[in-house]
Design a protein around this motif. Structure first.
Motif, mmCIF file in Angstrom:
data_model
loop_
_atom_site.group_PDB
_atom_site.id
_atom_site.type_symbol
_atom_site.label_atom_id
_atom_site.label_comp_id
_atom_site.label_asym_id
_atom_site.label_seq_id
_atom_site.Cartn_x
_atom_site.Cartn_y
_atom_site.Cartn_z
ATOM 1 N N VAL A 64 19.437 33.085 30.715
ATOM 2 C CA VAL A 64 19.986 33.817 29.570
ATOM 3 C C VAL A 64 21.502 33.918 29.677
ATOM 4 N N GLU A 65 21.995 34.263 30.868
ATOM 5 C CA GLU A 65 23.446 34.371 31.050
ATOM 6 C C GLU A 65 24.121 33.019 30.870
ATOM 7 N N TRP A 66 23.506 31.958 31.417
ATOM 8 C CA TRP A 66 24.095 30.631 31.242
ATOM 9 C C TRP A 66 24.149 30.262 29.762
ATOM 10 N N ALA A 67 23.066 30.548 29.026
ATOM 11 C CA ALA A 67 23.018 30.215 27.604
ATOM 12 C C ALA A 67 24.102 30.967 26.833
ATOM 13 N N GLN A 68 24.289 32.240 27.141
ATOM 14 C CA GLN A 68 25.313 33.022 26.449
ATOM 15 C C GLN A 68 26.714 32.504 26.763
ATOM 16 N N GLU A 69 26.957 32.174 28.034
ATOM 17 C CA GLU A 69 28.272 31.648 28.409
ATOM 18 C C GLU A 69 28.520 30.275 27.789
ATOM 19 N N ARG A 70 27.484 29.433 27.769
ATOM 20 C CA ARG A 70 27.634 28.097 27.190
ATOM 21 C C ARG A 70 27.897 28.185 25.693
ATOM 22 N N HIS A 71 27.195 29.090 25.028
ATOM 23 C CA HIS A 71 27.396 29.278 23.590
ATOM 24 C C HIS A 71 28.813 29.763 23.308
ATOM 25 N N ALA A 72 29.283 30.727 24.097
ATOM 26 C CA ALA A 72 30.646 31.230 23.912
ATOM 27 C C ALA A 72 31.678 30.131 24.152
ATOM 28 N N ALA A 73 31.436 29.272 25.148
ATOM 29 C CA ALA A 73 32.370 28.183 25.437
ATOM 30 C C ALA A 73 32.412 27.183 24.285
ATOM 31 N N TRP A 74 31.260 26.867 23.722
ATOM 32 C CA TRP A 74 31.239 25.960 22.574
ATOM 33 C C TRP A 74 32.036 26.535 21.412
ATOM 34 N N ARG A 75 31.837 27.814 21.158
ATOM 35 C CA ARG A 75 32.545 28.446 20.043
ATOM 36 C C ARG A 75 34.050 28.427 20.275
#
Length: 348
Positions: A64-75
């Motif tokens: 979950v944390e990786w997904a949130q960080e990856r999503h924020a990085a994409w944005r």
């Protein structure tokens, strides 16, 4: 995503890595991230696991944390992450309506049997009602998303209200005219045959219109007017930015473009990518969802009042789905309002 999860399991031969990949993918998909982007992001991790032979949790933390960080990085990188709203094609919409009718048919049959007994009259209205319900449930959001990309939220709400009243009137007229047309009389379980017919229709529509990948967002928009319209559409589609902020963002972009002497495309890149650079406003999106759930409290109340005025104020079996609808809407409205209040406090 099964093939990606398999790649994770094969990297070390451990099921735990496969579970990690599925959890991360689920989190990203729930956040509305496009499936190709989710797949590419996860596949890039497989060589790291193969080389280190360390568990995914050790290398990347919780899914979950990786997904949130990856999503924020994409944005932050200006990557357009969200899936297009609504069906990708007319064929997909027709297929979805047919599937919805197949699901609704046996449910309606059970409700009808609860009200009138095991043997019922199969009227044209009863047979057509599942299709009309599915068309409304799937058609209304599709029309909403289409209109929202082209009009302000206020105008879209006004159009939606008029459309809902119009469609409800048409459905009421069809049911009134078809209510006395009895096709046959028999056990309510014959409605499962009707559901099978709708399922066959869904299969035929899938064959006629094969599934296609969603259209990729525009990467280059030369005309400034079209660029502004496209940016406004992507910002509205996010559902977490108010209309006045959208206009302010467009005005600021125009000002910077005029000062630099460059086109909006040259200055800010693709509108889809530029729309992702603005931080999510969870207090806005949750508040809008809370209002939507609150409005869903009204239909069962209205139907209950109409039944009461027509048949008297006593319990009827047909009230059961109304009560369940009302209780579910109360629960969801209370939950989303609590989330909206919490996000507002966090923002301030």
């Amino acid at each position: 995503m099964d093939e990606v999860a398999t790649m994770f399991r094969q990297a070390r031969g451990e099921r735990a890595d496969e579970d990690w990949a599925r959890s991360a993918a689920a989190r990203l998909m729930l956040d509305g991230v496009r499936e190709p982007l989710v797949r590419d992001g996860l596949v890039a991790l497989v060589p790291v696991i193969e080389e280190s032979q360390e568990p995914a949790t050790t290398l990347f933390g919780s899914p979950v944390e990786w997904a949130q960080e990856r999503h924020a990085a994409w944005r932050s990188d200006g990557v357009h992450t969200t899936r297009p709203s609504g069906p990708a094609s007319v064929g997909e919409f027709v297929h979805g309506v047919s599937i919805g009718a197949a699901i609704a048919a046996p449910i309606l049959a059970l409700l009808q049997m609860m009200a009138d007994g095991w043997v019922i009259d199969f009227t044209l209205a009863l047979v057509a009602f599942p299709l009309l319900i599915s068309l409304g449930i799937l058609g209304f959001p599709a029309a909403w998303n289409w209109c929202l990309r082209r009009r302000t939220r206020g105008a879209t709400i006004a159009i939606a209200v008029v459309s809902l009243i119009g469609y409800s009137s048409v459905v009421a007229g069809i049911l009134y005219l078809a209510h006395d047309v009895v096709l046959w009389n028999g056990s309510g379980f014959w409605m499962f045959a009707v559901a099978t017919g709708y399922a066959i229709l869904a299969s035929l529509t899938r064959r006629a219109w094969p599934a296609s990948d969603p259209k990729a967002p525009d990467e280059y928009v030369e005309d400034d007017s079209e660029w502004k319209r496209s940016l406004a559409a992507y910002l509205r589609e996010r559902d977490d930015i108010q209309e006045f902020r959208i206009q302010a963002i467009i005005d600021d972009a125009e000002t910077h473009s005029a000062e630099s002497g460059k086109s909006l495309q040259e200055e800010f890149g693709a509108p889809a990518s530029y729309a992702t650079r603005f931080a999510p406003r969870l207090e806005v999106s949750t508040r809008r969802r809370a209002w939507a759930w609150t409005m869903l409290l009204l239909p069962p109340i209205v139907v209950f009042l109409l039944y009461g005025l027509e048949d008297g104020w006593h319990w009827q079996n047909r009230f059961l789905p109304l009560v369940l609808w009302f209780l579910a809407a109360v629960f969801m409205a209370a939950t989303t309002w609590r989330q909206a209040i919490q996000h507002s406090r966090d923002h301030t």
